[in-house]
Scaffold this active site. Structure first.
Site, short mmCIF file in Angstrom:
data_model
loop_
_atom_site.label_atom_id
_atom_site.label_comp_id
_atom_site.label_asym_id
_atom_site.label_seq_id
_atom_site.Cartn_x
_atom_site.Cartn_y
_atom_site.Cartn_z
N LEU A 46 -7.31 -7.97 -7.41
CA LEU A 46 -7.27 -7.48 -6.03
C LEU A 46 -7.57 -8.66 -5.10
CD1 LEU A 46 -9.15 -4.05 -6.11
CD2 LEU A 46 -6.78 -4.43 -5.44
N ASP A 47 -6.79 -8.76 -4.01
CA ASP A 47 -7.03 -9.82 -3.04
C ASP A 47 -8.44 -9.69 -2.45
OD1 ASP A 47 -4.42 -10.71 -3.35
OD2 ASP A 47 -3.66 -9.40 -1.75
N PRO A 48 -9.02 -10.79 -1.96
CA PRO A 48 -10.35 -10.70 -1.35
C PRO A 48 -10.44 -9.65 -0.25
CG PRO A 48 -9.76 -12.99 -1.70
CD PRO A 48 -8.54 -12.18 -2.04
N ALA A 50 -8.90 -6.85 -0.11
CA ALA A 50 -8.75 -5.50 -0.65
C ALA A 50 -10.05 -5.00 -1.28
CB ALA A 50 -7.64 -5.48 -1.69
N ARG A 187 1.40 -6.66 0.22
CA ARG A 187 1.58 -7.61 1.33
C ARG A 187 3.05 -7.87 1.61
NH1 ARG A 187 -1.03 -12.76 -0.30
NH2 ARG A 187 -1.10 -11.93 -2.42
#
Length: 336
Positions: A46-48, A50, A187
């Protein structure tokens, strides 16, 4: 002989509600410290920015990683229009600004336009991603200012729901819920949605509410994990979703030796449902499998309260061959 340094003797799977602002690796390191176990792995980055559902494997259970990264996922996402960023989310630098069409402020129109997202399509991943090309990660090349084109990949959006419309500090945002196939970048969906409206857009908030069978309601915060520890373990047989069979003592000994098994000697059941209070004991939720196993199908072999192994069915030989054997067994959860 005792456990090696950094090995706790634990072997289980759990779900963490990752907070926004932490990297996936930050979460892994926190779990390592909580359990005193260096072998911790997550099953989907998971992206930071998220937050949300993240399955983590502890101890020898990290060998399940490869079987738990290919699941479909569902997200709640806020798409903000009017600007594009280099990372396609609000963590990046604005690289383009554009006007927003007037109809985008109409919730009914937004709902119809969101439904158009559903279906199979080609998607170009964000430049700031961990995808490798010629051995180089895309985000590393991007940070160095190198030209780096990523090939499009086939993805599918199974469901797309418009939830609400927001206007904050003069910026229009849509709150959406998206169910997507493995490998889909939310994204990129936001970026492409903005472009399709003749505008620009990026993700300003993102929350994963499910990953395969792991639901956000199954997950705990890191603070809760600190407090409750091993009691947060989840059933890997449920999370994997494979058909299952229960081993006798003799069969379990054969499995530990990596031996093949006869499919005729086992009774197969459907993957268990989410455990509720009515279920108890190692055979909880066991319902007979209504169809024959397919060639190459994976099955979970259960012994006592543990997942003992994953085996693959070979139709030609009506036999099962080992794919992943756990000498200790992966805990199926506490209190059962």
């Amino acid at each position: 002989m005792g456990a090696k340094r950094g090995e706790s003797g634990l072997c289980f799977v759990m779900g963490v509600d990752k907070p926004s602002g932490m990297t996936s690796h930050d979460v892994v390191n926190r779990v390592r410290r909580i359990f005193g176990e260096r072998r911790v792995g997550h099953t989907g980055t998971l992206d930071p920015l998220a937050s949300g559902a993240m399955a983590l494997c502890v101890g020898a259970a990290t060998r399940l990683d490869a079987h738990m990264v290919l699941h479909d996922k569902t997200y709640q996402v806020r798409v903000t229009f009017g600007s594009a960023t280099d990372t396609d989310d609000s963590e990046g630098e604005v690289i383009r600004r554009a006007s927003v069409p007037e109809e985008a402020y109409d919730p009914q129109w937004a709902g119809v336009r969101t439904a158009f997202l559903i279906g199979k399509q080609s998607q170009v991943p964000p430049l700031y991603s961990a995808i490798k090309k010629n051995g180089v990660k895309a985000y590393e090349a991007a940070r160095q200012g190198k030209d780096f084109d990523l090939p499009a990949r086939e993805i599918e959006i199974y469901d797309a729901q418009f939830k609400s419309l927001q206007i904050e500090q003069g910026c229009l945002s849509w709150d959406l819920q998206l169910s997507v196939s493995k490998g889909t970048y939310i994204r990129s969906i936001a970026r492409d949605l903005g472009e399709s409206l003749g505008s620009a857009a990026h993700v300003s908030a993102l929350r994963r509410i499910s990953s395969g069978n792991l639901d956000i309601t199954d997950c705990v915060t890191l603070e809760q994990l600190e407090q409750h520890g091993l009691s947060c373990a989840l059933d890997p047989v449920y999370l994997l979703g494979y058909p299952m069979a229960f081993l006798t003592d003799d069969q379990q000994r054969a499995v530990l030796c990596g031996q093949k098994l006869s499919a005729r000697a086992l009774t197969f059941y459907q993957a268990p449902r989410r455990v509720d209070e009515a279920d108890c004991g190692p055979r909880r939720g066991a319902r007979p499998l209504c169809s024959d196993l397919q060639d190459g199908q994976m099955v979970s072999l259960v012994y006592g309260n543990t997942l003992q192994a994953l085996y693959t069915y070979q139709q030609q030989r009506t036999g099962l061959v080992p794919a992943c054997v756990f000498s200790q067994g992966v805990l199926r959860g506490q209190g059962v």
